[in-house]
Design an enzyme around this catalytic site. Sequence first.
Site, short mmCIF file in Angstrom:
data_model
loop_
_atom_site.label_atom_id
_atom_site.label_comp_id
_atom_site.label_asym_id
_atom_site.label_seq_id
_atom_site.Cartn_x
_atom_site.Cartn_y
_atom_site.Cartn_z
CE1 TYR A 48 -13.66 1.97 -9.29
CE2 TYR A 48 -15.94 1.58 -9.96
CZ TYR A 48 -14.84 1.24 -9.18
OH TYR A 48 -14.92 0.18 -8.32
CG ASP A 90 2.81 4.94 -6.69
OD1 ASP A 90 1.79 4.31 -7.04
OD2 ASP A 90 3.07 6.10 -7.10
CE LYS A 138 -11.92 -1.10 -10.09
NZ LYS A 138 -10.86 -1.87 -9.39
CG ASP A 180 -2.22 0.74 1.00
OD1 ASP A 180 -2.17 1.92 0.60
OD2 ASP A 180 -3.29 0.15 1.22
#
Length: 241
Positions: free
Chosen positions: A146, A54, A150, A34
């Site tokens: 988004y 990152d 996806k 993370d």
Amino acid sequence: METRTALVTGAAQGLGQEFAVALAGRGYRVAGLDLVPQGETAGKVLDYLELVADVTDEEQVRAALRHVTDAFGTLHVVVNNAGVYPARPFEETTAEDWRRVMRVNLEAPFLVTRAALPHLKAAGWGRIVNIASAAVFTAPPDMVPYVASKTGLIGFTRALAAALGPYEITVNAIAPSMVRTATAERTVGADGGFDLVRSQQVVPRTQETADLVSTLLYVVDEGSGFLTGQTLNVSGGSAFL
């Protein structure tokens, strides 16, 4: 039998933390990656390997994978969970907004998977799980980047499954509804966001992180070797495929 090992991205909180804890509960050695330290997750997972990096930086990702194999010796499961989901009208979306979403939601799984793949092949067995979204099927109009990212991740899942089948490595995606996390509560879930999503589901409650655990464990199970290239829509019936 060899102890299985897993890498979960976006493991500091929310769904990633839930996945890390669940995998550890099944006996996996778990590494989490993370942008921020993962003290809360580490407190819930024995011998947790914390990686602060990152996921959009190729060199940082490669270094993180070296830490995993140095610590665990091998790698079997990769869960590409890290993601961002800004909501704003399409006309107000800048090119940089678009690029940021694509880097985190689509390019990062590519970078992490590519860096992990030699280790999965060396192990002779592997599971790659990409966290997509039911938004691909419901298409909220204020989340165009988004949804596009996806949708691309699902395509990535399918093509990669075809490429890796001969190596006993499966690749699948899980598509949740809007999950109650701290991030969602202060962003897309605020101001009626959760209410709107619930109204589109046949299961009339907000999805919790625990609702995804059984699906993840099913997908990574050794008995699921014939399941690959699939997107499991776990969204309370917001869409029927």
